[in-house]
Design a protein around this motif. Structure first.
Motif, PDB file in Angstrom:
ATOM      1  N   LYS A   1       0.844  -1.178   0.000  1.00 52.62           N
ATOM      2  CA  LYS A   1       0.000   0.000   0.000  1.00 52.62           C
ATOM      3  C   LYS A   1       0.885   1.235   0.000  1.00 52.62           C
ATOM      4  O   LYS A   1       1.771   1.378   0.838  1.00 52.62           O
ATOM      5  N   TRP A   2       0.674   2.124  -0.948  1.00 56.84           N
ATOM      6  CA  TRP A   2       1.446   3.363  -1.038  1.00 56.84           C
ATOM      7  C   TRP A   2       0.474   4.514  -1.220  1.00 56.84           C
ATOM      8  O   TRP A   2      -0.220   4.595  -2.232  1.00 56.84           O
ATOM      9  N   MET A   3       0.357   5.376  -0.174  1.00 61.91           N
ATOM     10  CA  MET A   3      -0.602   6.474  -0.168  1.00 61.91           C
ATOM     11  C   MET A   3      -2.003   5.911  -0.385  1.00 61.91           C
ATOM     12  O   MET A   3      -2.476   5.133   0.410  1.00 61.91           O
ATOM     13  N   ASP A   4      -2.666   6.247  -1.492  1.00 65.50           N
ATOM     14  CA  ASP A   4      -4.036   5.757  -1.706  1.00 65.50           C
ATOM     15  C   ASP A   4      -4.094   4.570  -2.661  1.00 65.50           C
ATOM     16  O   ASP A   4      -5.183   4.119  -3.026  1.00 65.50           O
TER      17      ASP A   4
END
Length: 378
Positions: free
Chosen positions: A29-32
């Protein structure tokens, strides 16, 4: 899975285990955003209940090899060269060349089992009076020598490590307290002080006292913790700075930090007495016999704590160990009784409290004034 078979695991349990780890995938998961799933082909589940036990099965052969070859420190005739908790391993040796051999063994074991140990995450603390000029290596890379390193959440140093850990614990507890302020744990115009204290007791105190039962704390260390603790309790109750320390604690029914650390001592003692590890019990018997007068020894401190709270001796507990829940209730009762008497005695000697009904205050119970205070947050 192969090592689980070597440990003669029952075929049914082995089959369940293989199914638990079959077809595992993960995402980043990276940011959104979320990455595409990718297969996990190695390692144990992060945070899994069985993960520490499964990893111990995986690494057991390494620890057995070190012990059988007498690589590492011996306490008398007891081998304590590689204390391990899951994937946190500490190598202890009083010989610089022997320590290099231990690093060579773990490097070879890692290569045989297709995983890597990063030398940058591995640190050496030289506790000798004359610092060695030896350059230790692992996998062809130099292992850094440091003055301070963390093992199982506790700072380990070449001396006075209790001072390092006190500062670390207070900083961690302070960050936790600030994080709770948004929910109303902040005294004036906040939650009811009794509710605030329960939240503080659940989240802040465990972070403030973590690991301190294994360190030889000084009186100044304890006082540093107490100052932080009492300041927070005053804040939760919106009390002025000049308020008596005893009343600050009694109004909330709170224990001083020294008592909270003593409870951790007694809990650790129970874990030692109830465990099936013969080596841990051998260390305990030896340390009680040889180190009973050493104030830096855990067992010297625990003997004083048992006497302080009028609890059974270690010899009695070895033969008549109660169930854990009974032991916890006994500790709670004895500790509360002791500090209730101590704090009330201190409060009675304060002329500024002559109009206060001290006898109605009890450790472990909120005062009636706290129960009637309403929360002002929504």
């Amino acid at each position: 899975m192969d090592k689980a078979i070597d440990q003669n695991m029952h075929p049914t349990y082995w089959k369940i285990l293989t199914e638990l780890y079959e077809g595992l995938t993960s995402k980043v998961k990276w940011m959104d955003g979320l990455s595409e799933p990718f297969k996990i082909k190695q390692g144990v589940r992060q945070g899994g209940i069985l993960s520490t036990h499964l990893y111990k099965i995986f690494v057991q052969d390494l620890l057995v090899e070190l012990e059988q070859n007498s690589l590492g420190y011996h306490l008398g005739d007891i081998y304590v060269g590689a204390p391990t908790c899951a994937d946190d391993i500490a190598f202890i040796s009083n010989n610089e060349y022997e320590l290099q051999v231990m690093l060579n063994v773990i490097d070879r074991y890692a290569k045989e089992h297709h995983y890597k140990i990063h030398p940058t995450k591995t640190e050496i603390i030289d506790c000798s009076k004359r610092k060695s000029s030896y350059s230790w290596t692992m996998g062809g890379k130099v292992v850094k020598t440091s003055d301070c390193s963390e093992h199982l959440g506790i700072k380990r140093t070449d001396g006075k490590e209790h001072n390092f850990n006190i500062k670390e614990r207070i900083q961690t507890a302070r960050r936790t307290k600030y994080a709770l302020m948004g929910s109303g744990v902040h005294g004036t115009n906040g939650l009811n002080p009794a509710i605030s204290y329960q939240i503080y007791k659940t989240y802040v105190i465990p972070r403030l006292t973590y690991g301190l039962e294994v360190l030889p704390l000084t009186k100044s260390n304890i006082e540093e913790l107490e100052i932080f603790h009492r300041k927070n309790l005053r804040h939760l109750q919106s009390l002025p700075e000049r308020t008596s320390n005893a009343v600050v604690l009694l109004l909330l029914g709170a224990l001083p930090i020294e008592a909270e650390i003593h409870k951790r001592h007694l809990s650790l003692l129970y874990s030692i007495l109830s465990c099936d590890n013969s080596k841990i019990k051998d260390v305990m018997i030896r340390q009680i016999a040889t180190n009973y007068d050493n104030k830096k020894s855990f067992f010297s401190r625990i003997l004083n704590i048992l006497e302080m709270y009028d609890l059974p001796s270690i010899n009695y507990l070895q033969k008549n160990l109660p169930k854990r829940d009974i032991w916890k209730e006994e500790i709670k009762k004895k500790v509360n009784q002791y500090w209730n008497a101590q704090l009330k005695s201190e409060a009675r000697n304060k002329t500024s409290l002559k109009n206060m009904n001290i006898e109605n205050l009890e450790i472990g119970k909120n005062s009636s004034s706290m129960e009637s205070t309403k929360s002002t947050t929504t």
